[in-house]
Design an enzyme around this catalytic site. Sequence first.
Site, short mmCIF file in Angstrom:
data_model
loop_
_atom_site.label_atom_id
_atom_site.label_comp_id
_atom_site.label_asym_id
_atom_site.label_seq_id
_atom_site.Cartn_x
_atom_site.Cartn_y
_atom_site.Cartn_z
N SER A 145 -3.24 7.25 -3.62
CA SER A 145 -4.24 8.25 -4.00
C SER A 145 -5.36 7.63 -4.69
CB SER A 145 -3.53 9.22 -4.76
OG SER A 145 -4.44 10.40 -5.92
N TYR A 158 2.00 11.60 -12.20
CA TYR A 158 1.44 11.53 -10.62
C TYR A 158 0.52 10.20 -10.84
CZ TYR A 158 -0.95 12.41 -6.16
OH TYR A 158 -1.32 12.48 -4.89
N1 NAD Z 1 -4.06 16.32 -0.38
C1 NAD Z 1 -4.45 15.39 -1.16
O1 NAD Z 1 -5.85 15.86 -1.44
C2 NAD Z 1 -4.15 14.07 -1.36
C3 NAD Z 1 -4.84 13.15 -2.06
C4 NAD Z 1 -4.36 12.06 -2.71
C5 NAD Z 1 -2.89 11.47 -2.16
N2 NAD Z 1 -2.44 12.40 -1.43
C6 NAD Z 1 -1.02 12.09 -0.86
O2 NAD Z 1 -0.74 12.15 0.23
C7 NAD Z 1 0.63 12.62 0.55
C8 NAD Z 1 0.89 13.68 1.61
O3 NAD Z 1 0.55 14.73 0.85
P1 NAD Z 1 -0.41 16.12 1.46
O4 NAD Z 1 -1.54 16.03 0.85
O5 NAD Z 1 -0.28 15.99 2.96
O6 NAD Z 1 0.61 17.23 1.12
P2 NAD Z 1 1.91 18.12 1.56
O7 NAD Z 1 2.40 18.76 0.58
O8 NAD Z 1 1.50 18.78 2.77
O9 NAD Z 1 3.05 16.83 1.97
C9 NAD Z 1 3.82 16.27 1.16
C10 NAD Z 1 4.92 15.95 2.37
O10 NAD Z 1 5.93 15.26 1.42
C11 NAD Z 1 7.23 15.95 1.59
N3 NAD Z 1 8.15 15.75 0.83
C12 NAD Z 1 8.00 16.02 -0.51
N4 NAD Z 1 9.09 15.56 -1.13
C13 NAD Z 1 10.10 15.17 -0.24
C14 NAD Z 1 11.25 14.56 -0.46
N5 NAD Z 1 11.98 14.37 -1.39
N6 NAD Z 1 11.69 13.92 0.74
C15 NAD Z 1 11.16 14.10 1.99
N7 NAD Z 1 9.84 14.72 1.98
C16 NAD Z 1 9.21 15.18 0.80
C17 NAD Z 1 6.71 17.28 1.86
O11 NAD Z 1 7.88 18.01 2.54
C18 NAD Z 1 5.57 17.33 2.75
O12 NAD Z 1 5.70 17.28 4.05
C19 NAD Z 1 1.28 12.55 -0.82
O13 NAD Z 1 1.83 11.40 -1.11
C20 NAD Z 1 0.26 12.81 -1.71
O14 NAD Z 1 0.35 12.59 -3.01
C21 NAD Z 1 -2.72 13.79 -0.95
#
Ligand code: NAD
Length: 257
Positions: A145, A158
């Site tokens: 991130s 986080y």
């Molecule tokens: N969306 C953003 O703005 C953003 C920004 C920076 C980083 N990220 C990172 O991107 C990654 C994906 O996030 P996203 O934005 O697609 O959100 P999201 O909530 O759609 O995806 C997160 C995924 O992780 C899975 N997950 C959570 N806990 C879990 C566990 N214990 N076991 C297995 N799976 C698990 C969830 O089921 C989900 O599919 C994350 O690591 C998040 O920190 C997202």
Amino acid sequence: MAGRFAGKVAIVTGSSSGIGQSIAIRLGSEGASVVVDFLNHPENADQTKSQIEAAGGKAITLQADVTKPAEVQNLVEQAHAQLGGCDILVNNAGVEKHAPFWEATEADYDLVLNTNLKAAFFLSQRFVQKLMEAKKPGRIINISSVHEDMVFPNFASYCAAKGGMRMLMRDLAMELGPYNITVNNVAPGAINTPINKSLLADKPKLDALLRNIPLGRLGEPEDVASLVAFLASDEAAYVTGSTYFVDGGLIRNYKEQ
Ligand SMILES: NC(=O)c1ccc[n+]([C@@H]2O[C@H](COP(=O)([O-])OP(=O)(O)OC[C@H]3O[C@@H](n4cnc5c(N)ncnc54)[C@H](O)[C@@H]3O)[C@@H](O)[C@H]2O)c1
């Protein structure tokens, strides 16, 4: 199937939604056989699999709670047993918990650290052990991130997890370089996914954020997936040990006063 990842096998954690889903579809559409990991929505993981199959690719869905090392390491065992190996690992699953630092609970701290950091540590470990046994090269890509580097008040756990992921990546790049295993982080800014649903519903907050993004829009999951695909490809053979931001310029926090 032909494509950049023909003959390769990839694991993408948390690929039943958001960024992970988009990455799984991208790698699968370009020829990789993909392990689609999900926590608790098999129907969404099936959607990821169907979209890969519609593009002519191959995928299996597996339930694994990444906070449990035995479950997450089983993804590697299953990739080898069912798909014949594993060449690319994308540590994507993540959660965040909002609380002022002085109110954060131990349970939330454990959930955030275990999901974002401990999972990547032990899944990468098993992935690497199997590559070393087979004397094969590999790719590890962590979805960190902007908050591996940029502060995020009220999300201290986080930031600790993603900052830890940054140093884990740097260290592993050193240790695994001699085995031709590359390790990089992809650091998204604000991406249009379910993790941001409360932000997306709060127009004044969203507008303020958009003013801090030089490109003036949220990112889409596909914006992240295309960078991951590059890092996973042969074209990135000499790329290891760094973080690549995909954030519309947010980290620079451009402001003309
Ligand atoms: N969306 C953003 O703005 C953003 C920004 C920076 C980083 N990220 C990172 O991107 C990654 C994906 O996030 P996203 O934005 O697609 O959100 P999201 O909530 O759609 O995806 C997160 C995924 O992780 C899975 N997950 C959570 N806990 C879990 C566990 N214990 N076991 C297995 N799976 C698990 C969830 O089921 C989900 O599919 C994350 O690591 C998040 O920190 C997202």
